[in-house]
Motif scaffolding. Sequence first.
Motif: not given
Length: 459
Positions: A302-326
């Motif tokens: 995640a380290l380099p991606l936060i300043d490159c892709w940005g905060r929002r895309p990572l939050l969306f992707m992460g929360l969606t993955g967390m949702f499906f795995s739960l």
Amino acid sequence: MRQKVHSRYLIYFISAFAAITGLLFGYDTGVISGALLFIRQDFHLSSAMVGVTVSSVLLGALLGSAMSGKMTDKMGRHKSLVIVSFVFIIGTLITAIAASNQQLIIGRIILGMAIGTGSFVAPLYLAEMAPPKARGFLVTLNQLAITLGIVAAYVVDYVFSGQGEWRWMFGCGVVPALLLFIGTVFLPESPRWLVLKGFSAEAAAVLETIRPTAAEANQELLDIQQSITEKKPSWRLLFSKAIRPVFYMSLGLSFFQQVTGINAVIYYAPTILQQAGFGKATTAILATLAIGIFNVVFTVIALPLIDCWGRRPLLFMGLTGMFFSLIAQSIAFYFPHLECLRWVTMGSMIIYIACFAMSLGPMMWLLISEIFPLEVRGLGISIAVSVCWAFNMLVALTLMSLIDFCGVSGLFLLYAAFCLLGIVCVYYFVPETKGCSLEQIENNIHAGKQLRELGVSLK
Ligand code: BGC
């Protein structure tokens, strides 16, 4: 050119030292899981006392984070870090030599106070020292250190578990605490706090050493000076029309980081894995270690991606993955006799932790440390961090009763529901702050912009 290279390394060096606070946060919250097995026998603890011993550190963290806002605004970020490291040393020594469970609890509360204060000062300090383009990376070093601390705690627990040496499990924490103490003595003060207190010349000197060119340092000093208002930090200011939305957003992030269930995994993974069919305690502990390692690996990704892709895309992707795995875990636990239960559980836990590590894990600390205007930054972050610790404690305390009430399947479904709600809230309320200076964000707040637009440059 030589100065450029030097200042670039210096800021990484400074940040790495400040991030040792995160390492101690992870270590001291994680170490109890293994130590508990032996403390329980030595001090003849009832189940209720086990709960009190585990949560004492969370209570301390709640107290520490609640008290620390005023302290850092008054004394500065640097002095606060020095105090935190000293308290870490004291707390560690008390827990390592505790002669009774009461003494252990006192030591854990003191350690908790250091963790709570540190979890607030370190990201704040890192955000204020970092250049805008690397802020995501540098603040996330703290989250990386937390995950490393958790893994270190699991390893130390494993090493000393043979002889049941719980005192050494706690005692090992003194090494990073001492390193932090020695390192922090040499760290510079945050230029933003210096300007806030009227020490502009000192702030200029710090900026000159940590920025590649004098022009950049001067421009940043000017931006900071222009962003300062005469207003004193106060609750009224936090609830003022311009700042209120930012304040609510930070509370929301703290809330979602905890109620989506991360610490059900971090604190109780062995228990859950045993229920899923990994019968032997050692196998469950090793599987837990694997989860801890995935947490580190995906934080690094995640380290380099936060300043490159940005905060929002990572939050969306992460929360969606967390949702499906739960959801997958919830379904699997609904059919407990299925042969594949343990592998579905293990696999989904790994996906869950990977997604958390790339989204809510680092992003909550990062966003709350960059979103407040300088005059209420200390107070605002300290309240958001306290909320985080309060919900952390709530999740830890309610987990076993929730499992009794609605089963592991129901529990995961509940956490999944919070993930879904989190996705909606991120969509409407979280700004993209990638590459934007703290002063730009602040100007946008004062210009009355909507939450979603706070990261957009005014120029
Ligand atoms: C959270 C902790 C959690 C840790 C796991 C942190 O960001 O605040 O509650 O245990 O991440 O990596």
